[in-house]
Scaffold this motif. Sequence first.
Motif, PDB file in Angstrom:
ATOM      1  N   VAL A 130      33.952  50.561  43.216  1.00 58.67           N
ATOM      2  CA  VAL A 130      33.048  50.008  42.204  1.00 58.67           C
ATOM      3  C   VAL A 130      32.296  48.794  42.757  1.00 58.67           C
ATOM      4  O   VAL A 130      32.910  47.790  43.129  1.00 58.67           O
ATOM      5  N   PRO A 131      30.972  48.867  42.836  1.00 57.95           N
ATOM      6  CA  PRO A 131      30.202  47.723  43.351  1.00 57.95           C
ATOM      7  C   PRO A 131      30.211  46.563  42.361  1.00 57.95           C
ATOM      8  O   PRO A 131      30.201  46.774  41.144  1.00 57.95           O
ATOM      9  N   PHE A 132      30.248  45.368  42.911  1.00 56.58           N
ATOM     10  CA  PHE A 132      30.228  44.178  42.061  1.00 56.58           C
ATOM     11  C   PHE A 132      28.831  43.983  41.479  1.00 56.58           C
ATOM     12  O   PHE A 132      27.828  44.205  42.153  1.00 56.58           O
ATOM     13  N   LYS A 133      28.786  43.599  40.202  1.00 54.52           N
ATOM     14  CA  LYS A 133      27.499  43.320  39.563  1.00 54.52           C
ATOM     15  C   LYS A 133      27.408  41.833  39.235  1.00 54.52           C
ATOM     16  O   LYS A 133      28.291  41.264  38.600  1.00 54.52           O
ATOM     17  N   SER A 134      26.304  41.227  39.669  1.00 59.05           N
ATOM     18  CA  SER A 134      26.082  39.814  39.395  1.00 59.05           C
ATOM     19  C   SER A 134      25.669  39.615  37.940  1.00 59.05           C
ATOM     20  O   SER A 134      25.436  40.574  37.207  1.00 59.05           O
ATOM     21  N   LYS A 135      25.547  38.384  37.526  1.00 58.55           N
ATOM     22  CA  LYS A 135      25.204  38.078  36.135  1.00 58.55           C
ATOM     23  C   LYS A 135      23.842  38.628  35.734  1.00 58.55           C
ATOM     24  O   LYS A 135      23.601  38.908  34.559  1.00 58.55           O
ATOM     25  N   ASP A 136      22.951  38.792  36.700  1.00 53.34           N
ATOM     26  CA  ASP A 136      21.625  39.332  36.378  1.00 53.34           C
ATOM     27  C   ASP A 136      21.610  40.860  36.358  1.00 53.34           C
ATOM     28  O   ASP A 136      20.561  41.481  36.190  1.00 53.34           O
ATOM     29  N   GLY A 137      22.801  41.483  36.540  1.00 58.72           N
ATOM     30  CA  GLY A 137      22.911  42.938  36.446  1.00 58.72           C
ATOM     31  C   GLY A 137      22.656  43.677  37.739  1.00 58.72           C
ATOM     32  O   GLY A 137      22.729  44.896  37.778  1.00 58.72           O
ATOM     33  N   GLU A 138      22.364  42.940  38.808  1.00 59.67           N
ATOM     34  CA  GLU A 138      22.094  43.579  40.098  1.00 59.67           C
ATOM     35  C   GLU A 138      23.413  43.968  40.790  1.00 59.67           C
ATOM     36  O   GLU A 138      24.344  43.181  40.856  1.00 59.67           O
ATOM     37  N   SER A 139      23.471  45.210  41.313  1.00 57.59           N
ATOM     38  CA  SER A 139      24.663  45.676  42.025  1.00 57.59           C
ATOM     39  C   SER A 139      24.648  45.169  43.453  1.00 57.59           C
ATOM     40  O   SER A 139      23.609  45.190  44.115  1.00 57.59           O
ATOM     41  N   GLN A 140      25.804  44.740  43.922  1.00 63.71           N
ATOM     42  CA  GLN A 140      25.957  44.313  45.309  1.00 63.71           C
ATOM     43  C   GLN A 140      26.865  45.326  45.990  1.00 63.71           C
ATOM     44  O   GLN A 140      28.089  45.274  45.877  1.00 63.71           O
ATOM     45  N   LEU A 141      26.253  46.287  46.682  1.00 62.35           N
ATOM     46  CA  LEU A 141      26.981  47.417  47.243  1.00 62.35           C
ATOM     47  C   LEU A 141      27.995  47.005  48.296  1.00 62.35           C
ATOM     48  O   LEU A 141      28.977  47.705  48.531  1.00 62.35           O
ATOM     49  N   ASP A 142      27.760  45.875  48.954  1.00 61.51           N
ATOM     50  CA  ASP A 142      28.686  45.432  49.991  1.00 61.51           C
ATOM     51  C   ASP A 142      29.833  44.600  49.430  1.00 61.51           C
ATOM     52  O   ASP A 142      30.684  44.127  50.175  1.00 61.51           O
ATOM     53  N   ALA A 143      29.850  44.407  48.108  1.00 63.86           N
ATOM     54  CA  ALA A 143      30.915  43.636  47.469  1.00 63.86           C
ATOM     55  C   ALA A 143      31.550  44.503  46.388  1.00 63.86           C
ATOM     56  O   ALA A 143      30.929  44.791  45.372  1.00 63.86           O
ATOM     57  N   SER A 144      32.782  44.945  46.633  1.00 65.77           N
ATOM     58  CA  SER A 144      33.469  45.823  45.690  1.00 65.77           C
ATOM     59  C   SER A 144      34.397  45.030  44.790  1.00 65.77           C
ATOM     60  O   SER A 144      35.085  44.105  45.237  1.00 65.77           O
ATOM     61  N   SER A 145      34.416  45.385  43.506  1.00 67.02           N
ATOM     62  CA  SER A 145      35.304  44.708  42.566  1.00 67.02           C
ATOM     63  C   SER A 145      36.664  45.404  42.498  1.00 67.02           C
ATOM     64  O   SER A 145      37.689  44.774  42.302  1.00 67.02           O
ATOM     65  N   GLU A 146      36.696  46.729  42.651  1.00 68.00           N
ATOM     66  CA  GLU A 146      37.951  47.475  42.668  1.00 68.00           C
ATOM     67  C   GLU A 146      37.671  48.933  43.015  1.00 68.00           C
ATOM     68  O   GLU A 146      36.520  49.371  43.066  1.00 68.00           O
ATOM     69  N   ILE A 147      38.733  49.690  43.246  1.00 70.44           N
ATOM     70  CA  ILE A 147      38.613  51.134  43.456  1.00 70.44           C
ATOM     71  C   ILE A 147      39.131  51.820  42.193  1.00 70.44           C
ATOM     72  O   ILE A 147      40.283  51.638  41.805  1.00 70.44           O
TER      73      ILE A 147
END
Length: 246
Positions: A130-147
């Motif tokens: 799962v890619p991390f999403k910043s407060k502005d809703g943009e996905s950061q593909l190189d930063a995962s929040s969990e599997i």
Amino acid sequence: MNEKEIGEIRRRVRRDRSNMTTIYGCYVNGQKEIISEFSKSTGMMSENEAEKYFGLMKRTLSGSVGKNLIDITFRTAQVANSPEHKLLMDLRSSELKDREKRLELYCKIINSITFPEGFLILIGCDSYDVPFKSKDGESQLDASSEIYTYLLCAICPVKLAKPNLHYDADSKAFQDGGAVNVVSAPEAGFLFPAFDDRATNIYSSLYYTHSQKDNHPDLADALFCVQPPKPAAEQKKAFEALLTTS
């Protein structure tokens, strides 16, 4: 699960996006007998075949939230110690490789739902980084929040199509194709565990029903030991009756 969370998982249900390497299943006839059991490598499928299998699975994540897609919540005691929850967790942890557990699931489904001409059960397991999403809703593909590892199951009626004429290239003539069994769109299915707040929630599952008039309560009870809410049409009828009485 809300529409955005369902949509995020639904977009993954494609061969080129998911890590679902195998689709397992069985074909059940109208007498509730397993005619064939199979495991199909998605990597070995033709493009056309893969599109059809993933298309059927994807349909279990479509429809209206609260009507076709129903949140099923397990009680704390069920999650701590219950055979129905343990079966789902065991299937998930083994990534469906445990045949005895798969057969146990198939039997639960077979004993709780009926289609006159038979049905097909399909189930797959996917792991989503799962890619991390910043407060502005943009996905950061190189930063995962969990599997997020989940099971996706589709239960599809099989119907006997009427014989029709088809063109045979070898004989250069139209011939009778005969009657064939055709797989229809899923009538029911489920996603486990739920993807709530873009994270794994083993206390919940998403249950799919094609019909808003019949959500197959016996199937939900067999899978989760939980009765789904009454279909929207029944709730409306009961509310109207209550207003009339008042």
